[in-house]
Design a protein around this motif. Structure first.
Motif, mmCIF file in Angstrom:
data_model
loop_
_atom_site.group_PDB
_atom_site.id
_atom_site.type_symbol
_atom_site.label_atom_id
_atom_site.label_comp_id
_atom_site.label_asym_id
_atom_site.label_seq_id
_atom_site.Cartn_x
_atom_site.Cartn_y
_atom_site.Cartn_z
ATOM 1 N N ILE A 86 40.637 29.085 39.483
ATOM 2 C CA ILE A 86 39.568 30.073 39.313
ATOM 3 C C ILE A 86 40.029 31.021 38.210
ATOM 4 C CG2 ILE A 86 38.230 31.901 40.398
ATOM 5 C CD1 ILE A 86 38.848 30.513 43.086
ATOM 6 N N TYR A 87 39.439 30.889 37.032
ATOM 7 C CA TYR A 87 39.868 31.699 35.889
ATOM 8 C C TYR A 87 39.376 33.130 36.042
ATOM 9 C CZ TYR A 87 41.785 27.729 33.467
ATOM 10 O OH TYR A 87 42.565 26.675 33.121
ATOM 11 N N LEU A 88 40.225 34.057 35.624
ATOM 12 C CA LEU A 88 39.901 35.484 35.678
ATOM 13 C C LEU A 88 39.366 35.925 34.341
ATOM 14 C CD1 LEU A 88 43.137 36.613 37.516
ATOM 15 C CD2 LEU A 88 40.923 36.125 38.542
ATOM 16 N N LYS A 89 38.584 37.005 34.338
ATOM 17 C CA LYS A 89 38.045 37.538 33.097
ATOM 18 C C LYS A 89 39.179 38.079 32.239
ATOM 19 C CE LYS A 89 33.485 38.703 34.771
ATOM 20 N NZ LYS A 89 32.508 39.781 34.933
ATOM 21 N N ALA A 90 38.964 38.048 30.950
ATOM 22 C CA ALA A 90 39.999 38.475 30.003
ATOM 23 C C ALA A 90 40.240 39.982 30.044
ATOM 24 C CB ALA A 90 39.618 38.059 28.580
ATOM 25 N N SER A 91 39.303 40.772 30.519
ATOM 26 C CA SER A 91 39.448 42.219 30.509
ATOM 27 C C SER A 91 40.306 42.755 31.609
ATOM 28 C CB SER A 91 38.103 42.902 30.613
ATOM 29 O OG SER A 91 37.432 42.516 31.787
#
Length: 91
Positions: A86-91
Motif C-alpha cells: 500500500i503506497y503512501l503519498k509523497a507528502s
C-alpha cells in the motif's frame, strides 16, 4: 624625499626619546610592559553533575503493517495483512 641625513636625524630623535623614557620613567619602549601583556582568562573548573539513570522506553506493540518500507526508487509503502503493498503519498 628623505635623505640619509634626515633618516639619521629621525633615528637620533627616536633614540633620544627612548633613552629619555628609559632613564626618567623606567619604560623600555622596545619591550612590552608587563601590565600590558595578555593574560589568560581564569576559567572556572566545571562541576561534576550526576546524570540520572536512563530508563528504557516502554515498547510499542507495532504490527508488521505499521512498518514503512522504502522501495528501490524511493517510494514509501506499507504491507497489509494479505502481503500487498500500500503506497503512501509523497507528502
Amino acid at each position: 624625499m628623505t635623505t640619509p641625513e634626515n633618516k639619521r636625524k629621525f633615528q637620533q630623535c627616536v633614540m633620544r626619546i627612548a633613552d629619555f623614557l628609559y632613564r626618567k620613567l623606567g619604560l623600555n619602549i622596545f619591550k612590552a610592559a608587563p601590565h600590558l601583556r595578555t593574560q589568560a582568562p581564569k576559567v572556572p573548573t566545571p562541576t561534576k553533575v550526576e546524570r540520572e539513570a536512563l530508563v528504557p522506553p516502554t515498547p510499542l506493540h507495532k504490527s508488521p503493517s505499521d512498518v514503512i518500507h522504502i522501495g528501490p526508487r524511493g517510494g514509501r509503502y506499507k504491507v497489509d495483512s494479505k502481503g500487498r503493498k500500500i503506497y503512501l503519498k509523497a507528502s
